[in-house]
Scaffold this active site. Structure first.
Site, mmCIF file in Angstrom:
data_model
loop_
_atom_site.group_PDB
_atom_site.id
_atom_site.type_symbol
_atom_site.label_atom_id
_atom_site.label_comp_id
_atom_site.label_asym_id
_atom_site.label_seq_id
_atom_site.Cartn_x
_atom_site.Cartn_y
_atom_site.Cartn_z
ATOM 1 N N HIS A 1 -11.131 15.032 12.388
ATOM 2 C CA HIS A 1 -9.779 14.577 12.702
ATOM 3 C C HIS A 1 -8.964 15.641 13.439
ATOM 4 C CE1 HIS A 1 -10.237 11.754 8.986
ATOM 5 N NE2 HIS A 1 -10.910 11.325 10.024
HETATM 6 C C1 LIG Z 1 -17.917 11.288 14.224
HETATM 7 C C2 LIG Z 1 -16.482 10.831 14.041
HETATM 8 C C3 LIG Z 1 -16.149 10.049 12.933
HETATM 9 C C4 LIG Z 1 -14.850 9.615 12.757
HETATM 10 N N1 LIG Z 1 -14.574 8.721 11.748
HETATM 11 C C5 LIG Z 1 -13.382 8.097 11.742
HETATM 12 C C6 LIG Z 1 -13.158 6.981 10.893
HETATM 13 O O1 LIG Z 1 -14.046 6.538 10.137
HETATM 14 N N2 LIG Z 1 -11.943 6.382 10.944
HETATM 15 C C7 LIG Z 1 -10.950 6.822 11.770
HETATM 16 O O2 LIG Z 1 -9.860 6.261 11.729
HETATM 17 N N3 LIG Z 1 -11.133 7.877 12.575
HETATM 18 C C8 LIG Z 1 -12.336 8.490 12.607
HETATM 19 N N4 LIG Z 1 -12.557 9.493 13.509
HETATM 20 C C9 LIG Z 1 -11.433 9.969 14.330
HETATM 21 C C10 LIG Z 1 -10.991 8.999 15.409
HETATM 22 O O3 LIG Z 1 -12.044 8.208 15.872
HETATM 23 C C11 LIG Z 1 -10.350 9.802 16.549
HETATM 24 O O4 LIG Z 1 -9.340 10.624 16.002
HETATM 25 C C12 LIG Z 1 -9.715 8.916 17.607
HETATM 26 O O5 LIG Z 1 -10.658 8.003 18.096
HETATM 27 C C13 LIG Z 1 -9.141 9.782 18.724
HETATM 28 O O6 LIG Z 1 -8.639 8.969 19.749
HETATM 29 P P1 LIG Z 1 -8.154 9.586 21.120
HETATM 30 O O7 LIG Z 1 -7.592 8.465 21.905
HETATM 31 O O8 LIG Z 1 -7.308 10.759 20.855
HETATM 32 O O9 LIG Z 1 -9.471 10.174 21.844
HETATM 33 P P2 LIG Z 1 -10.918 9.554 22.081
HETATM 34 O O10 LIG Z 1 -11.087 8.255 21.387
HETATM 35 O O11 LIG Z 1 -11.891 10.637 21.761
HETATM 36 O O12 LIG Z 1 -10.932 9.234 23.651
HETATM 37 C C14 LIG Z 1 -11.015 10.169 24.671
HETATM 38 C C15 LIG Z 1 -11.787 9.561 25.836
HETATM 39 O O13 LIG Z 1 -11.593 10.337 26.998
HETATM 40 C C16 LIG Z 1 -12.817 10.511 27.669
HETATM 41 N N5 LIG Z 1 -12.739 11.765 28.410
HETATM 42 C C17 LIG Z 1 -12.450 12.978 27.884
HETATM 43 N N6 LIG Z 1 -12.449 13.918 28.848
HETATM 44 C C18 LIG Z 1 -12.733 13.282 30.004
HETATM 45 C C19 LIG Z 1 -12.880 13.725 31.340
HETATM 46 N N7 LIG Z 1 -12.708 15.018 31.668
HETATM 47 N N8 LIG Z 1 -13.196 12.820 32.282
HETATM 48 C C20 LIG Z 1 -13.359 11.516 31.957
HETATM 49 N N9 LIG Z 1 -13.245 11.046 30.696
HETATM 50 C C21 LIG Z 1 -12.928 11.918 29.734
HETATM 51 C C22 LIG Z 1 -13.822 10.562 26.545
HETATM 52 O O14 LIG Z 1 -15.144 10.331 26.996
HETATM 53 C C23 LIG Z 1 -13.292 9.503 25.613
HETATM 54 O O15 LIG Z 1 -13.774 8.232 25.941
HETATM 55 C C24 LIG Z 1 -13.843 9.988 13.692
HETATM 56 C C25 LIG Z 1 -14.172 10.769 14.803
HETATM 57 C C26 LIG Z 1 -15.482 11.175 14.996
HETATM 58 C C27 LIG Z 1 -15.829 11.979 16.216
#
Ligand SMILES: Cc1cc2nc3c(=O)[nH]c(=O)nc-3n(C[C@H](O)[C@H](O)[C@H](O)COP(=O)(O)OP(=O)(O)OC[C@H]3O[C@@H](n4cnc5c(N)ncnc54)[C@H](O)[C@@H]3O)c2cc1C
Length: 550
Positions: free
Chosen positions: A466
């Site tokens: 997280h």
């Molecule tokens: C293994 C794991 C288990 C988890 N379990 C849970 C759970 O059970 N329940 C829960 O609520 N949360 C869970 N989480 C946490 C939750 O999923 C994340 O906190 C949340 O999805 C983050 O969302 P975000 O929009 O910040 O980023 P992300 O969903 O990570 O999205 C970022 C996106 O940007 C893209 N990207 C990044 N850099 C670039 C670039 N330079 N060029 C092009 N594309 C790029 C990435 O490929 C990705 O698709 C978990 C996370 C992980 C990794």
């Protein structure tokens, strides 16, 4: 032409929610830049396969921490989704909104308009809850949320044990009352992982005004302090995706600060060290990194009713076949079906410990399963004061960033974690577990003193995955803020960040839900809409909080 009104970097939890809302009225075009590939196939779509994609370089950015000084120099995995749907496509599918007071704290810290009353309408807008407290849940949003079938008697034993130990029960921790023991919720729908790719992105792509550009974002192109596009690398060619109105960075708590720094937005000294021209000197970029840590407390089971029975290739094949044909059975759940949120001590006014319960003794990443039948609780403190940072290793966009969490660097962390272990033992020691309880596998009953517990914590605590807080939202006149309460990057026009990196502080629970909510609310700010009317619903707070932990 690679040009749109809005250019979003990242199709993850927040990015996909924004793509859906920004394109909804059909008036604007949206490009989503995503480096990861397809989420097709059972490794992502079958919920019980959850431990597989997070270990695969095809779906994960492959980051890890620098050696952690307070954990004996251990290097901890920092998985982040690199696939359509981002981390929502590789996560554990546990669904938690967070506690009301988390968001009130955000607002107090300068994120005006993000208090619980403000964000509750957005949680309702995004949800399609199946079960849950009347009047508190959304029932027509894109994000389907369900409870698991809870057929294994160990789930009920866990909840009963909580009650026997004197803790509260809760019918819906995502409703008015987070505190207590009860059913855990999952982002699973019709037997499939309900990632944001399934919930938001695919429906948005059908509209015709949203498209995905598969490429690696190298930097935001800024001219005269205004973001005008994003430089990407696709099929070994560097080109610019132009934004007519705005660029929105939603690349995760690790890659969003990295991208800002590569674009000249960040601590000036650090940027200069790497030869990057400074566009905006924002010392908060990359700082304020925080996370949840957890431990697995594992117990042998005396009855052969745990998932140990199906940890063999034949059973896994049968489960896979049933899932492929019918989307039912043990493949259709993440197996996190009971949970608890409790307070560590009298004087703490809302929960600061989370439990996930699993009817199996196994590591989250699937790397080691106990040799016998067993069950476990994942337990950890929710509000550690340890903070770290994401910094650049070099100005090469392909270089992995340096990630330093400084896990367990605050003395309270040790006190809190010891309490978590002892509390779990107390729960597992209740009579509800009498028919099932064998000997403790981990830490093991010989681990009792503070020193012994500390050694166990140092060697075995894991990230709960997280990370957040690295582009903190706050007042525009606060030098540590990176974005203002409308998610605008301070000091640059036409540029926003909206994802888990803008959280002022980690919320009580898992972060997919709050990340999606952030995308939902940011979309209204980007469109210049009046935010949804604040709610006047009051959360439940334990009337005994000043005198008791339960
Ligand atoms: C293994 C794991 C288990 C988890 N379990 C849970 C759970 O059970 N329940 C829960 O609520 N949360 C869970 N989480 C946490 C939750 O999923 C994340 O906190 C949340 O999805 C983050 O969302 P975000 O929009 O910040 O980023 P992300 O969903 O990570 O999205 C970022 C996106 O940007 C893209 N990207 C990044 N850099 C670039 C670039 N330079 N060029 C092009 N594309 C790029 C990435 O490929 C990705 O698709 C978990 C996370 C992980 C990794």
């Amino acid at each position: 032409m690679l040009e749109a009104d809005f250019v979003i970097v990242g199709s993850g939890s927040a990015g996909s929610a924004m793509a859906y809302r920004l394109s909804e009225d059909g008036k604007h075009s949206v490009i989503v830049i995503e480096y990861g590939g397809t989420d097709f196939g059972p490794l992502i779509q079958m919920p019980s396969a959850l431990s597989i994609p997070l270990n695969m370089s095809r779906y994960d950015w492959g980051y890890s921490s620098e050696p952690e000084p307070h954990l004996g120099g251990r290097v901890l995995a920092t998985p982040r989704g690199k696939v359509l749907g981002g981390s929502s496509s590789i996560n554990g599918m546990v669904y938690v909104r967070g506690h009301a007071h988390d968001f009130d704290h955000w607002a107090e810290q300068g994120a005006t308009g993000w208090g619980y009353a403000d964000v509750l309408p957005y949680f309702k807008r995004m949800e399609h809850s199946n079960g849950g407290e009347d009047g508190w849940r959304g029932t027509s949003g894109p994000l389907n949320v369900q409870r698991g079938p809870r057929k294994n008697p160990l789930y009920q034993a866990f909840v009963d044990a909580g009650r026997q130990a004197g803790f509260e029960l809760t019918e819906d921790y995502n409703g008015s009352k987070q505190e207590g023991f009860g059913a855990m919720e999952q982002t699973i729908h019709n037997g499939r992982r309900w990632s944001v790719a399934n919930a938001y992105l695919r429906p948005a792509l059908k509209r015709g005004n949203v498209r995905i550009v598969n490429g690696f974002a190298r930097r935001v192109v800024i001219e005269n302090q205004r973001a005008v596009g994003v430089e990407i690398e696709a099929r070994k060619k560097v080109q610019v995706v132009k934004a007519r109105r705005e660029v929105i960075v939603a690349a995760s708590s690790i890659n969003s600060p990295k991208l800002l720094m590569l674009s000249g937005i960040g601590p000036a000294e650090h940027l200069k060290k790497h030869g990057i021209s400074v566009v905006a000197d924002r010392r908060g970029v990359g700082q304020n990194l925080q996370d949840h840590m957890e431990l697995y407390i594992q117990q042998e089971a005396t009855q052969p009713i745990t998932l140990h029975s199906v940890f063999n290739p034949f059973s896994k094949a049968l489960i896979g076949a049933e899932w492929l044909l019918f989307k039912t059975g043990l493949g259709a759940t993440n197996h996190f079906e009971a949970a608890a949120f409790v307070r560590s001590k009298a004087g703490v006014d809302y929960p600061d410990i989370q439990f996930h319960f699993l009817p199996a003794a196994v590591r989250y990443d699937g790397k080691a399963a106990a040799k016998s039948h067993g069950f476990q609780a994942h337990v950890g403190p929710m509000r550690s004061r340890s903070r770290g940072a994401v910094t650049l290793r070099s100005s090469d966009p392909w270089a992995k960033p340096e990630i330093r969490f400084n896990y367990m660097s605050h003395p309270d962390d040790w006190v809190d974690f010891r309490h978590c272990i002892r509390l779990t033992r107390e729960i597992f020691g209740q009579s509800a577990f009498d028919p099932f309880r064998g000997k403790e596998i981990s830490p093991g009953s010989h681990v009792q003193s503070d020193e012994q517990l500390d050694t166990f914590i140092r060697e075995h605590s894991e990230s709960a995955y997280h990370p957040c807080g690295t582009c903190r939202m706050g007042r525009a006149d606060d030098p540590t803020s990176v974005v203002d309460p409308e998610c605008r990057v301070i000091g640059v026009e036409g540029l926003r960040v909206a994802d888990s990196s803008i959280f002022p502080r980690v919320t009580n629970g898992n972060l997919n839900g709050p990340s999606i909510m952030t995308g939902e609310k940011a979309a209204d700010h980007i469109l210049g809409r009046t935010p949804l009317a604040p709610s006047n619903q009051e959360p439940w707070i334990n009337p005994r909080w000043q005198v008791s932990d339960r």
